[in-house]
Design a protein around this motif. Structure first.
Motif, PDB file in Angstrom:
ATOM      1  N   MET A   1       0.732  -1.264   0.183  1.00  9.94           N
ATOM      2  CA  MET A   1      -0.011  -0.092  -0.137  1.00  9.94           C
ATOM      3  C   MET A   1       0.888   1.267   0.063  1.00  9.94           C
ATOM      4  O   MET A   1       0.673   2.281  -0.738  1.00  9.94           O
ATOM      5  CB  MET A   1      -1.161   0.026   1.161  1.00  9.94           C
ATOM      6  CG  MET A   1      -2.145   1.004   1.184  1.00  9.94           C
ATOM      7  SD  MET A   1      -3.330   0.781  -0.148  1.00  9.94           S
ATOM      8  CE  MET A   1      -3.993  -0.689   0.017  1.00  9.94           C
ATOM      9  N   ASN A   2       1.753   1.171   0.710  1.00  7.63           N
ATOM     10  CA  ASN A   2       2.980   2.150   0.655  1.00  7.63           C
ATOM     11  C   ASN A   2       3.421   2.443  -0.772  1.00  7.63           C
ATOM     12  O   ASN A   2       3.521   3.679  -1.090  1.00  7.63           O
ATOM     13  CB  ASN A   2       3.968   2.216   1.918  1.00  7.63           C
ATOM     14  CG  ASN A   2       4.694   3.277   2.307  1.00  7.63           C
ATOM     15  OD1 ASN A   2       4.212   4.559   2.130  1.00  7.63           O
ATOM     16  ND2 ASN A   2       5.803   3.265   2.368  1.00  7.63           N
ATOM     17  N   SER A   3       3.968   1.589  -1.198  1.00  5.70           N
ATOM     18  CA  SER A   3       4.476   1.627  -2.712  1.00  5.70           C
ATOM     19  C   SER A   3       3.537   2.386  -3.613  1.00  5.70           C
ATOM     20  O   SER A   3       3.848   3.236  -4.433  1.00  5.70           O
ATOM     21  CB  SER A   3       4.764   0.305  -3.030  1.00  5.70           C
ATOM     22  OG  SER A   3       5.364   0.329  -4.272  1.00  5.70           O
ATOM     23  N   LYS A   4       2.088   1.942  -3.518  1.00  3.21           N
ATOM     24  CA  LYS A   4       1.206   2.238  -4.338  1.00  3.21           C
ATOM     25  C   LYS A   4       0.710   3.722  -4.145  1.00  3.21           C
ATOM     26  O   LYS A   4       0.719   4.577  -5.061  1.00  3.21           O
ATOM     27  CB  LYS A   4      -0.380   1.570  -4.182  1.00  3.21           C
ATOM     28  CG  LYS A   4      -0.342   0.090  -4.728  1.00  3.21           C
ATOM     29  CD  LYS A   4      -1.691  -0.435  -4.577  1.00  3.21           C
ATOM     30  CE  LYS A   4      -1.505  -2.000  -4.862  1.00  3.21           C
ATOM     31  NZ  LYS A   4      -3.008  -2.726  -4.717  1.00  3.21           N
ATOM     32  N   ASN A   5       0.896   4.108  -2.824  1.00  2.00           N
ATOM     33  CA  ASN A   5       0.689   5.739  -2.284  1.00  2.00           C
ATOM     34  C   ASN A   5       1.721   6.502  -3.022  1.00  2.00           C
ATOM     35  O   ASN A   5       1.729   7.519  -3.438  1.00  2.00           O
ATOM     36  CB  ASN A   5       0.530   5.706  -0.851  1.00  2.00           C
ATOM     37  CG  ASN A   5      -0.624   5.275  -0.297  1.00  2.00           C
ATOM     38  OD1 ASN A   5      -1.722   5.259  -0.982  1.00  2.00           O
ATOM     39  ND2 ASN A   5      -0.712   5.009   0.922  1.00  2.00           N
ATOM     40  N   THR A   6       2.750   5.924  -2.846  1.00  2.00           N
ATOM     41  CA  THR A   6       4.132   6.621  -3.499  1.00  2.00           C
ATOM     42  C   THR A   6       3.946   6.846  -4.991  1.00  2.00           C
ATOM     43  O   THR A   6       4.366   7.979  -5.433  1.00  2.00           O
ATOM     44  CB  THR A   6       5.261   5.964  -3.302  1.00  2.00           C
ATOM     45  OG1 THR A   6       5.627   5.820  -1.730  1.00  2.00           O
ATOM     46  CG2 THR A   6       6.678   6.542  -3.916  1.00  2.00           C
ATOM     47  N   ILE A   7       3.426   5.886  -5.650  1.00  3.67           N
ATOM     48  CA  ILE A   7       3.505   6.034  -7.015  1.00  3.67           C
ATOM     49  C   ILE A   7       2.217   7.194  -7.286  1.00  3.67           C
ATOM     50  O   ILE A   7       2.376   7.691  -8.295  1.00  3.67           O
ATOM     51  CB  ILE A   7       2.774   4.613  -7.780  1.00  3.67           C
ATOM     52  CG1 ILE A   7       4.096   3.724  -7.831  1.00  3.67           C
ATOM     53  CG2 ILE A   7       2.400   4.760  -9.053  1.00  3.67           C
ATOM     54  CD1 ILE A   7       3.870   2.328  -8.021  1.00  3.67           C
ATOM     55  N   MET A   8       1.171   7.023  -6.560  1.00  6.04           N
ATOM     56  CA  MET A   8       0.059   8.057  -6.858  1.00  6.04           C
ATOM     57  C   MET A   8       0.449   9.265  -6.449  1.00  6.04           C
ATOM     58  O   MET A   8      -0.089  10.154  -7.165  1.00  6.04           O
ATOM     59  CB  MET A   8      -1.313   7.504  -5.801  1.00  6.04           C
ATOM     60  CG  MET A   8      -1.813   6.124  -6.450  1.00  6.04           C
ATOM     61  SD  MET A   8      -3.321   5.447  -5.223  1.00  6.04           S
ATOM     62  CE  MET A   8      -4.522   6.756  -5.836  1.00  6.04           C
ATOM     63  N   ARG A   9       1.259   9.321  -5.255  1.00  4.21           N
ATOM     64  CA  ARG A   9       1.616  10.879  -5.144  1.00  4.21           C
ATOM     65  C   ARG A   9       2.451  11.363  -6.238  1.00  4.21           C
ATOM     66  O   ARG A   9       2.354  12.523  -6.647  1.00  4.21           O
ATOM     67  CB  ARG A   9       2.698  10.875  -3.785  1.00  4.21           C
ATOM     68  CG  ARG A   9       1.751  10.915  -2.667  1.00  4.21           C
ATOM     69  CD  ARG A   9       2.505  10.761  -1.395  1.00  4.21           C
ATOM     70  NE  ARG A   9       1.969  10.584  -0.326  1.00  4.21           N
ATOM     71  CZ  ARG A   9       1.946   9.565   0.453  1.00  4.21           C
ATOM     72  NH1 ARG A   9       3.001   8.399   0.081  1.00  4.21           N
ATOM     73  NH2 ARG A   9       1.271   9.165   1.637  1.00  4.21           N
ATOM     74  N   SER A  10       3.399  10.463  -6.888  1.00  2.00           N
ATOM     75  CA  SER A  10       4.090  11.051  -7.991  1.00  2.00           C
ATOM     76  C   SER A  10       3.115  11.172  -9.391  1.00  2.00           C
ATOM     77  O   SER A  10       3.563  12.283  -9.946  1.00  2.00           O
ATOM     78  CB  SER A  10       5.234  10.026  -8.307  1.00  2.00           C
ATOM     79  OG  SER A  10       4.676   9.010  -8.756  1.00  2.00           O
ATOM     80  N   GLU A  11       2.401  10.413  -9.387  1.00  2.00           N
ATOM     81  CA  GLU A  11       1.122  10.777 -10.664  1.00  2.00           C
ATOM     82  C   GLU A  11       0.755  12.049 -10.302  1.00  2.00           C
ATOM     83  O   GLU A  11       0.300  12.805 -11.061  1.00  2.00           O
ATOM     84  CB  GLU A  11       0.328   9.596 -10.556  1.00  2.00           C
ATOM     85  CG  GLU A  11       0.717   8.298 -11.164  1.00  2.00           C
ATOM     86  CD  GLU A  11      -0.006   7.200 -11.299  1.00  2.00           C
ATOM     87  OE1 GLU A  11      -0.998   7.299 -10.609  1.00  2.00           O
ATOM     88  OE2 GLU A  11       0.353   6.176 -11.924  1.00  2.00           O
ATOM     89  N   VAL A  12       0.208  12.396  -9.081  1.00  2.00           N
ATOM     90  CA  VAL A  12      -0.551  13.627  -8.681  1.00  2.00           C
ATOM     91  C   VAL A  12       0.577  14.629  -9.023  1.00  2.00           C
ATOM     92  O   VAL A  12      -0.012  15.707  -9.595  1.00  2.00           O
ATOM     93  CB  VAL A  12      -0.864  13.716  -7.268  1.00  2.00           C
ATOM     94  CG1 VAL A  12      -1.417  15.100  -6.820  1.00  2.00           C
ATOM     95  CG2 VAL A  12      -2.104  12.772  -7.008  1.00  2.00           C
TER      96      VAL A  12
END
Length: 116
Positions: free
Chosen positions: A50-61
């Motif tokens: 989940m932390n990895s997905k959140n990191t990816i989503m933050r960079s996408e944002v």
């Protein structure tokens, strides 16, 4: 003497029963400990994923915010040189601060290494 023998035999039986009960408790506790450890490992893996997905989503944002800023600057340029008024939406404040969540909540502070 016979009474002493019977008493000693009963005492040994009680001690043996107590030892068997303790060994049974040890086995149960070891099984429970193994189950809890497996569950912790599963939760840790879920957290890391989940932390990895959140990191990816933050960079996408952040990438989308940069694109939005670029498009807004193009619209401002077109508006300035064409003289035509354009409805250019402002970037919402929460998008400028992605680390601040819209809802009030307490952050989860955890690390995958803290459980090892």
């Amino acid at each position: 003497m016979e009474s002493n023998r019977d008493s000693a035999r009963r005492s040994r039986m009680r001690k043996r029963q107590h030892l068997d009960d303790l060994l049974n408790d040890v086995t149960l506790l070891k099984n429970e400990n193994s189950r809890i450890e497996m569950q912790m490992n599963m939760y840790t893996q879920d957290y890391v994923a989940m932390n990895s997905k959140n990191t990816i989503m933050r960079s996408e944002v952040m990438e989308l915010i940069d694109r939005l800023k670029y498009l807004n600057s193009v619209l401002h340029f077109v508006e300035e040189f064409s003289g035509m008024a354009m409805d250019i939406p402002e970037i919402p404040d929460p998008l400028l601060k992605p680390w601040q969540h819209f809802c009030l909540s307490h952050p989860i502070i955890a690390d995958a290494n803290m459980l090892q």
